[in-house]
Design a protein around this motif. Sequence first.
Motif, PDB file in Angstrom:
ATOM      1  N   PHE A  95     -11.264  48.344 -11.463  1.00  8.93           N
ATOM      2  CA  PHE A  95     -10.531  47.674 -10.302  1.00  8.93           C
ATOM      3  C   PHE A  95     -11.112  47.725  -9.084  1.00  8.93           C
ATOM      4  O   PHE A  95     -10.963  46.832  -8.428  1.00  8.93           O
ATOM      5  N   LEU A  96     -12.061  48.834  -8.692  1.00  6.27           N
ATOM      6  CA  LEU A  96     -12.383  48.673  -7.351  1.00  6.27           C
ATOM      7  C   LEU A  96     -13.374  47.576  -7.275  1.00  6.27           C
ATOM      8  O   LEU A  96     -13.368  46.832  -6.192  1.00  6.27           O
ATOM      9  N   ILE A  97     -14.358  47.365  -8.168  1.00  4.32           N
ATOM     10  CA  ILE A  97     -15.428  46.206  -8.015  1.00  4.32           C
ATOM     11  C   ILE A  97     -14.321  44.760  -8.086  1.00  4.32           C
ATOM     12  O   ILE A  97     -14.759  43.973  -7.268  1.00  4.32           O
ATOM     13  N   ARG A  98     -13.546  44.793  -9.018  1.00  2.00           N
ATOM     14  CA  ARG A  98     -12.712  43.413  -8.877  1.00  2.00           C
ATOM     15  C   ARG A  98     -11.832  43.195  -7.682  1.00  2.00           C
ATOM     16  O   ARG A  98     -11.792  42.095  -7.273  1.00  2.00           O
ATOM     17  N   GLY A  99     -11.460  44.314  -6.969  1.00  2.00           N
ATOM     18  CA  GLY A  99     -10.594  44.253  -5.998  1.00  2.00           C
ATOM     19  C   GLY A  99     -11.525  43.683  -4.524  1.00  2.00           C
ATOM     20  O   GLY A  99     -10.889  43.247  -3.618  1.00  2.00           O
ATOM     21  N   ARG A 100     -12.785  44.090  -4.745  1.00  2.00           N
ATOM     22  CA  ARG A 100     -13.585  43.593  -3.460  1.00  2.00           C
ATOM     23  C   ARG A 100     -13.999  42.517  -3.331  1.00  2.00           C
ATOM     24  O   ARG A 100     -14.526  41.733  -2.349  1.00  2.00           O
TER      25      ARG A 100
END
Length: 110
Positions: A95-100
């Motif tokens: 989620f962190l990588i996708r959200g950036r």
Amino acid sequence: MNTKVLLTATMLSVFFFGAIGAASVAFAQYMGNVGDAGETGSYTLEEALEIQRRRIEAAEANPSSGSGTPYLDASGVVGAAVIAGAVFGGIAGAFLIRGRSGKYAAMGRG
């Protein structure tokens, strides 16, 4: 459907199932077949103490066997915590990588 009727039915079902669940609580350890005169049957207190004494002697004779709780095994306490942390950490990382990046990311930050 009417909200008040739905809320009332839900509350009644919660109270009903709570009353049913409280009626099936066990309050003491089962000690064997109980007879009409109140005797405990074949598994008496003395037999229970003898079995526990044998268990203690077996544990003292085999100190390498431990308590029987596999802390470092995958099915034990630490192993399960590590596996759960890896799974949920992987999901959080994804989620962190996708959200950036993507359509809704703030301009100028990636």
